[in-house]
Design a protein around this motif. Structure first.
Motif, PDB file in Angstrom:
ATOM      1  N   TYR A 108       1.026  -1.062   0.077  1.00 59.18           N
ATOM      2  CA  TYR A 108      -0.061   0.028  -0.185  1.00 59.18           C
ATOM      3  C   TYR A 108       0.884   1.355   0.166  1.00 59.18           C
ATOM      4  O   TYR A 108       2.071   1.203   0.409  1.00 59.18           O
ATOM      5  N   ILE A 109       0.250   2.234  -0.387  1.00 52.32           N
ATOM      6  CA  ILE A 109       1.115   3.678  -0.538  1.00 52.32           C
ATOM      7  C   ILE A 109       0.691   4.208   0.954  1.00 52.32           C
ATOM      8  O   ILE A 109      -0.368   4.502   1.006  1.00 52.32           O
ATOM      9  N   SER A 110       1.660   4.685   1.617  1.00 56.22           N
ATOM     10  CA  SER A 110       1.508   5.399   2.856  1.00 56.22           C
ATOM     11  C   SER A 110       1.719   6.870   2.663  1.00 56.22           C
ATOM     12  O   SER A 110       0.842   7.547   1.475  1.00 56.22           O
ATOM     13  N   THR A 111       2.552   7.512   3.321  1.00 55.03           N
ATOM     14  CA  THR A 111       2.656   9.026   3.160  1.00 55.03           C
ATOM     15  C   THR A 111       3.944   9.441   3.370  1.00 55.03           C
ATOM     16  O   THR A 111       4.713   8.463   3.889  1.00 55.03           O
ATOM     17  N   SER A 112       4.598  10.576   2.887  1.00 56.98           N
ATOM     18  CA  SER A 112       5.689  11.314   3.355  1.00 56.98           C
ATOM     19  C   SER A 112       5.627  11.873   4.364  1.00 56.98           C
ATOM     20  O   SER A 112       4.564  12.706   4.818  1.00 56.98           O
ATOM     21  N   GLY A 113       6.536  12.341   5.288  1.00 57.58           N
ATOM     22  CA  GLY A 113       6.534  13.104   6.337  1.00 57.58           C
ATOM     23  C   GLY A 113       7.615  12.895   7.531  1.00 57.58           C
ATOM     24  O   GLY A 113       8.228  11.846   7.333  1.00 57.58           O
ATOM     25  N   VAL A 114       7.592  13.547   8.683  1.00 53.49           N
ATOM     26  CA  VAL A 114       8.301  13.268   9.669  1.00 53.49           C
ATOM     27  C   VAL A 114       7.709  13.234  10.973  1.00 53.49           C
ATOM     28  O   VAL A 114       6.807  13.900  11.151  1.00 53.49           O
ATOM     29  N   CYS A 132       1.129  15.955  -4.480  1.00 52.41           N
ATOM     30  CA  CYS A 132       2.148  15.595  -3.761  1.00 52.41           C
ATOM     31  C   CYS A 132       3.246  14.770  -4.534  1.00 52.41           C
ATOM     32  O   CYS A 132       2.898  13.878  -5.296  1.00 52.41           O
ATOM     33  N   PHE A 192       6.322  12.860  -3.533  1.00 48.79           N
ATOM     34  CA  PHE A 192       7.137  11.984  -2.598  1.00 48.79           C
ATOM     35  C   PHE A 192       8.426  11.291  -3.182  1.00 48.79           C
ATOM     36  O   PHE A 192       8.244  10.576  -4.109  1.00 48.79           O
ATOM     37  N   ILE A 248       6.848   6.574   4.497  1.00 47.64           N
ATOM     38  CA  ILE A 248       7.095   6.129   5.713  1.00 47.64           C
ATOM     39  C   ILE A 248       6.129   4.998   6.175  1.00 47.64           C
ATOM     40  O   ILE A 248       4.865   5.037   6.092  1.00 47.64           O
ATOM     41  N   TYR A 249       6.640   3.854   6.704  1.00 51.36           N
ATOM     42  CA  TYR A 249       6.010   2.940   7.425  1.00 51.36           C
ATOM     43  C   TYR A 249       6.036   2.889   8.769  1.00 51.36           C
ATOM     44  O   TYR A 249       6.694   3.922   9.070  1.00 51.36           O
ATOM     45  N   HIS A 250       5.563   1.993   9.574  1.00 53.18           N
ATOM     46  CA  HIS A 250       5.823   2.088  10.934  1.00 53.18           C
ATOM     47  C   HIS A 250       7.328   2.405  11.657  1.00 53.18           C
ATOM     48  O   HIS A 250       7.644   3.314  12.149  1.00 53.18           O
ATOM     49  N   ILE A 260      -0.651  11.933  -6.682  1.00 56.97           N
ATOM     50  CA  ILE A 260       0.163  11.535  -5.798  1.00 56.97           C
ATOM     51  C   ILE A 260       1.382  11.041  -6.678  1.00 56.97           C
ATOM     52  O   ILE A 260       0.946   9.841  -7.398  1.00 56.97           O
ATOM     53  N   MET A 285       2.194  10.938  13.938  1.00 51.33           N
ATOM     54  CA  MET A 285       2.588  11.951  12.955  1.00 51.33           C
ATOM     55  C   MET A 285       1.317  12.332  12.282  1.00 51.33           C
ATOM     56  O   MET A 285       0.759  11.526  11.226  1.00 51.33           O
ATOM     57  N   SER A 327      -4.858   2.611   2.471  1.00 47.38           N
ATOM     58  CA  SER A 327      -3.842   3.314   1.353  1.00 47.38           C
ATOM     59  C   SER A 327      -4.021   4.623   0.790  1.00 47.38           C
ATOM     60  O   SER A 327      -5.392   5.068   0.959  1.00 47.38           O
TER      61      SER A 327
END
Lengths: 288, 245
Positions: A13-19, A184, A186, A190-192, A213, B151, B218
């Motif tokens: 699955y596609i998650s997200t970018s970030g910190v 977006c 990316f 980030i995964y867990h 995206i 987050m 997703s």
């Protein structure tokens, strides 16, 4: 670049970018402080003069005495201070960003939580946050492209890239491409407890539609068009001079001229009308 | 993170124009009362440094003064709006359910008033440079439960009837709506997001969604009204469906 780790890592699955928020986030306060200090130290003589004109006293006695025409400089001073503040913050943080890159150069691949890559990507992201925020809140809409260039992202000439989220590293955008509202791009996912980093390449004269995206590892060849509301999977290659649509992208359409598309639309209209007429006759016949 | 100016803003709450004109005084009172502590703070700063003649120290500490001023304005705005909200709760407690979208329905009226009161503190959070202000600081005061180690700085979260667990990732530009408007009806349902959930970028959760432990949603998908996403699984699509392995 294909690491041995990378091939084992399955993407479902596609998650997200970030910190995440780390103690390093407080760098924003330091950048703010430095920018303000630069502005104040340059403006001290001017406000000293204005204070003298108002009250007849000076709080810095070693500077010149104010003249009446300095009131005329006040509007220019206010607008100039905005630009000066933004420029000093951008230069300072770009310098620190380069220093961080020298200490631990960024690499592509899959990395675990707690590794050095994880830490330094977080640091670089928080370092780049405040200058980009500032550039985007300035009244000059294209100024954030200069910030991205300062940070080391390759952005060509005549690029529209100020209406969406773009990661501050591992992104290449060539000349004459357009990106639309609310996109977006990316280069990190980030995964867990894992982070995936891969380079994104966008070629010449591409168009990226609104609400899309672009996942890490995608390559848009020269002249490719990504349609509205679609997103790309990891490591996907979009061929040049075609329109790509789908969630994730699975359709490839040819680019048509306006006259061709009008002709096609008329043909479809006629066919559908014929069908309707035929069905109407049948229904009428059945009723009789 | 690096969002453009056109996408910044507080959570999307469509306040009815009728009630907005009626109760606009509450909004202005909130603004004026929250600025009073800031003025007192500035007067104290001037009195300490400028009047005693320590000019250089005054200019050196000015940036710190501005940062403290932002925090003070935020804090006072939150406290005053919470005072209003507690009074409103005593008059008519907020509750979930489906209501009618009229000027006669009490639940709809009080939902609008609550949003007018929350508008000013949420506006300040959205327009300052510190990204942790909104979801980590302001929403917790309004009764939204948000767990630690998450987050979720870049998402739009409704300011009531939301609970989010620990270690949750909510992606870029995704929205959690605990209210829905469909023609004449108005819906208020609680959104529950349990621990270790990942929600991708540009997702939309409609009211009544319950995402269970360790589930992944997703990117670029939305959930239906009252959807339940079961634990340890992956969902995707329009609307979100279970992905078979």
């Amino acid at each position: 670049m294909q690491n041995s780790e990378n091939s084992q890592f399955k993407i479902e699955y596609i998650s997200t970018s970030g910190v995440y928020k780390t103690p390093f986030t407080l760098i924003i306060l330091l950048q703010f402080f430095i920018g303000c200090l630069v502005v104040i130290s340059i403006n001290l003589w001017f406000y000293n003069d204005l204070f003298f004109l108002l009250t007849g006293k000076r709080f810095l006695s070693f500077l010149l005495i104010g003249q009446w025409w300095e009131w005329l400089l006040l509007p220019l001073n206010i607008y100039g201070n905005l630009l000066l503040f933004a420029f000093s913050v951008i230069l300072f943080s770009a310098f620190l960003f380069k220093v961080l890159n020298k200490i631990y150069p960024p690499r592509e691949g899959v990395f675990e939580k707690g590794s050095k890559e994880w830490k330094y990507t977080h640091r670089r992201f928080w370092m780049a946050y405040f200058p980009i925020w500032l550039a985007r809140s300035l009244p000059l809409p294209w100024s954030d492209i200069f910030v991205y260039r300062f940070l080391g992202v390759h952005i060509g000439k005549n690029v529209v890239a100020y209406e969406g989220y773009i990661d501050p590293e591992f992104v290449e955008i060539e000349d004459y491409t357009m990106t639309s509202l609310n996109i977006c791009i990316f280069s990190h996912l980030i995964y867990h407890d894992k982070i995936l980093i891969k380079r994104v390449k966008i070629g010449k004269t591409c168009i990226v539609g609104p609400q899309t995206i672009i996942s890490p590892g995608t390559i848009l060849q020269d002249g490719a068009i990504l349609g509205v509301n679609s997103y790309t999977w990891v490591n996907q290659i979009l061929d040049g001079d075609f329109i790509h649509v789908g969630t994730p992208v699975n359709k490839k359409l040819q680019i048509q001229s306006v006259e061709e598309s009008i002709k096609k639309a008329e043909r479809i209209k006629e066919e559908s009308q014929k069908k309707i007429n035929n069905t109407d006759k049948k229904i009428i016949g059945a009723n009789r | 993170m690096f969002q453009p100016a056109s996408l910044k803003g507080d959570s999307p709450t469509p306040i009815d124009e009728e009630f907005r004109n009626k109760y606009l005084i509450l909004y202005f009172i909130n603004i004026i009362l929250s600025i009073i502590p800031c003025v007192l703070f500035e007067l104290g700063y001037l009195g300490i440094f400028w009047k005693k003649g320590i000019y250089l120290l005054y200019f050196f500490l000015l940036p710190l003064n501005i940062i403290l001023l932002i925090y003070l304005l935020q804090f006072s705005a939150i406290i005053i709006s919470i005072l209003f909200l507690t009074v409103l709760k005593l008059i008519y407690p907020p509750k979930e359910g489906t209501f009618k979208r009229n000027s006669k329905d009490k639940d709809y009226i009080y939902w609008n008033i609550r949003n007018i009161i929350k508008k000013w503190p949420l506006f300040i959070t959205a327009s300052n440079p510190f990204p942790w202000f909104k979801n980590r600081f302001t929403l917790r005061f309004f009764g939204v439960k948000i767990g630690k180690n998450g987050m979720h700085d870049n998402s739009w979260i409704s300011s009531e009837f939301v609970s989010i667990g620990k270690n949750v990732i909510i992606g870029m530009n995704s929205t959690l709506l605990s209210f829905g408007i469909e023609q004449d009806t108005f819906i208020l349902r609680k959104i529950i997001v349990e621990d270790n959930v990942i929600i991708g970028a540009k997702c939309v959760l409609l009211p009544g969604t319950h995402i269970k432990y360790n589930t992944k949603l997703s990117a670029h998908s939305y959930t239906n009204f009252n959807a339940i996403l079961h634990e340890n699984s992956i969902y995707m699509g329009h609307p979100a469906k279970l992905k078979e392995k």
